[in-house]
Design a protein around this motif. Structure first.
Motif, short mmCIF file in Angstrom:
data_model
loop_
_atom_site.label_atom_id
_atom_site.label_comp_id
_atom_site.label_asym_id
_atom_site.label_seq_id
_atom_site.Cartn_x
_atom_site.Cartn_y
_atom_site.Cartn_z
N ASP A 23 1.12 1.67 2.85
CA ASP A 23 1.31 2.86 2.11
C ASP A 23 2.31 2.82 1.42
O ASP A 23 2.54 3.18 -0.32
CB ASP A 23 0.97 4.08 2.51
CG ASP A 23 -0.04 3.70 3.47
OD1 ASP A 23 -1.96 3.68 3.72
OD2 ASP A 23 -0.38 3.58 5.11
N ILE A 65 -2.13 1.61 -7.67
CA ILE A 65 -1.14 1.56 -6.80
C ILE A 65 0.29 2.02 -7.94
O ILE A 65 -0.05 1.88 -9.26
CB ILE A 65 -0.88 0.30 -6.85
CG1 ILE A 65 -1.68 -0.84 -6.17
CG2 ILE A 65 0.89 -0.09 -6.24
CD1 ILE A 65 -1.89 -0.41 -4.95
N MET A 74 -2.53 -3.77 -0.37
CA MET A 74 -2.59 -2.44 -0.95
C MET A 74 -3.54 -2.41 -1.88
O MET A 74 -4.20 -1.68 -1.92
CB MET A 74 -1.28 -1.94 -1.95
CG MET A 74 0.50 -1.62 -0.87
SD MET A 74 1.85 -1.39 -2.18
CE MET A 74 2.36 -0.26 -1.21
N ARG A 95 -6.88 -2.42 -0.15
CA ARG A 95 -7.12 -1.40 0.12
C ARG A 95 -6.69 -0.20 -0.96
O ARG A 95 -7.93 1.65 -0.60
CB ARG A 95 -6.40 -0.30 1.51
CG ARG A 95 -6.52 -1.54 2.84
CD ARG A 95 -5.79 -1.05 3.62
NE ARG A 95 -4.33 -0.98 2.96
CZ ARG A 95 -3.22 0.98 3.48
NH1 ARG A 95 -3.80 2.00 4.48
NH2 ARG A 95 -2.59 0.66 3.22
N LEU A 124 2.07 -5.96 -2.00
CA LEU A 124 1.27 -5.54 -3.37
C LEU A 124 -0.63 -6.11 -2.66
O LEU A 124 -1.32 -4.83 -2.84
CB LEU A 124 1.31 -6.21 -4.87
CG LEU A 124 1.80 -5.17 -4.99
CD1 LEU A 124 2.83 -5.69 -7.02
CD2 LEU A 124 1.23 -3.88 -5.94
N PRO A 126 -1.11 -1.85 8.19
CA PRO A 126 -1.22 -2.07 6.15
C PRO A 126 0.13 -0.73 5.66
O PRO A 126 0.46 -0.25 6.24
CB PRO A 126 -1.97 -1.43 5.97
CG PRO A 126 -2.77 -1.40 7.14
CD PRO A 126 -1.91 -1.79 8.11
N ARG A 183 -4.64 1.53 -2.86
CA ARG A 183 -3.53 2.10 -2.92
C ARG A 183 -2.62 2.39 -2.53
O ARG A 183 -2.37 1.16 -1.36
CB ARG A 183 -4.47 3.66 -1.98
CG ARG A 183 -4.11 2.99 -0.18
CD ARG A 183 -3.34 4.83 0.38
NE ARG A 183 -3.55 4.95 1.36
CZ ARG A 183 -4.46 5.28 2.48
NH1 ARG A 183 -5.33 5.66 2.70
NH2 ARG A 183 -3.28 4.88 3.55
N GLY A 184 -1.47 2.50 -2.68
CA GLY A 184 0.51 2.03 -2.36
C GLY A 184 0.65 2.99 -3.64
O GLY A 184 0.35 2.87 -4.42
N ARG A 206 0.82 7.24 7.75
CA ARG A 206 0.73 6.08 7.22
C ARG A 206 2.06 5.71 7.11
O ARG A 206 3.00 5.70 8.36
CB ARG A 206 0.84 6.96 5.49
CG ARG A 206 0.02 7.55 5.00
CD ARG A 206 -0.14 7.84 3.46
NE ARG A 206 -1.64 8.84 3.05
CZ ARG A 206 -1.71 8.75 2.02
NH1 ARG A 206 -0.68 9.12 1.35
NH2 ARG A 206 -2.91 10.35 2.30
#
Ligand SMILES: NC(=O)c1ccc[n+]([C@@H]2O[C@H](COP(=O)([O-])OP(=O)(O)OC[C@H]3O[C@@H](n4cnc5c(N)ncnc54)[C@H](O)[C@@H]3O)[C@@H](O)[C@H]2O)c1
Length: 283
Positions: A99, A192, A143, A146, A140, A97, A148-149, A12
């Motif tokens: 996380d 998120i 995230m 994908r 944002l 990217p 997730r974040g 990550r």
């Protein structure tokens, strides 16, 4: 390192905003430690690649050199929205990217109402609140794409309780809580999360620089929390890592108070003093 769970952030990428440290080391400390630096080191120890921004390239580089893992030092003034956006872009370009974004940077204020200047107030709001909004806004979309974040905001008890001394600090830390909740509500359905650690009295390099290290100051900072000592940046970092990790997968829009029992003490407990409220032996 306290609370390190091996591998929670393996593979990550994290961005720590304000991850340098500005102030004197504690006695016996090789590298001056602040919350941002400790957070970056903790996330790296759990496997994250960590981008560190700071207004000082040198301080960011010092942190990255101490990571012992993959890192990227970025010079970025949090008071400058373009620099905040560019830092996110450079972190993604350099490490991949994001996380996790830790919105750590926060500066003290100019004083109480009546002494606080408009310039000091605006600077604190720009650094402590606007930078986090702009940084989050830039991070944002990736995230969301994908699904997730995690955002962790580094807040302060000053956002909920006033000591009457720091108008812009108190105001900005209160606003920061609202920003975290806004992101949590607006982006929760897209995977998120956004939470805040509400810190009490932490023995960081910044607190030593701003408050001093004379006996009186160290005395009251240690006397007030129920645990009868200041917290350490590493203890703050462990709480941040929890909120950033999948262990907190169902935690969002809330605050984790990390204050050693500073704010659970009622005024009469403070007034009576520690000896009066300390449990007698065996009781
Ligand atoms: N130390 C405490 O007692 C305490 C208590 C409650 C909350 N906090 C919060 O913890 C966070 C970190 O504080 P700390 O005490 O660990 O500080 P620190 O000195 O360890 O780190 C702060 C870093 O931020 C950088 N910085 C300052 N202005 C900047 C700007 N405009 N742009 C980018 N970077 C900038 C400094 O160069 C420094 O390297 C802050 O949000 C603070 O409000 C600290």
């Amino acid at each position: 390192m306290a609370g390190v769970t091996a591998g929670r952030f393996a593979g990550r990428t994290a961005l720590v905003v304000g991850g340098g440290t500005d102030g004197p080391a504690a006695p016996g400390e090789a590298l001056p430690m602040g919350n941002g630096r400790a957070i970056a080191m903790h996330l790296a120890a759990e496997g994250a690649a960590v981008a560190v921004t700071d207004v000082s390239a040198e301080r960011a580089a010092e942190t990255v050199a101490a990571l012992g893992g993959i890192g990227l030092a970025l010079e970025a003034d949090a008071a400058d929205p373009d620099a905040c956006r560019a830092a996110v872009d450079r972190a993604v370009a350099g490490l991949g990217p994001l996380d996790v974004v830790v919105c750590n940077v926060g500066i003290g204020g100019g004083g109480p109402i009546g002494r606080q200047t408009v310039e000091q107030y605006d600077l604190a709001m720009d650094v402590n609140v606007r930078s986090h909004w702009v940084t989050a806004e830039r991070a944002l979309p990736g995230m969301v794409e994908r699904g997730r974040g995690a955002f962790v905001f580094v807040g302060s008890v000053a956002g909920a309780w006033s000591n009457g001394f720091a108008l812009s600090y108190e105001t900005s830390k209160a606003a920061q809580l609202a920003l975290a909740r806004h992101i949590a509500v607006r982006f929760g359905s897209r995977g998120i999360r956004a939470n805040t650690v509400v810190l009490g009295l932490i023995a960081s390099a910044m607190s030593r620089r701003e408050q001093g290290t004379d006996g009186d100051t160290l005395g009251w900072r240690a006397a007030l929390p129920a645990l009868a000592r200041q917290g350490t940046p590493e203890e703050a970092a462990a709480a941040v890592a929890f909120l950033a990790s999948d262990d907190a997968a169902y935690v969002t829009g809330t605050e984790l108070v990390v204050d050693g029992g500073l704010t659970c003490r009622s005024p009469d407990s403070l007034f009576r003093g520690r000896d009066a409220v300390a449990a007698p032996q065996g009781g």
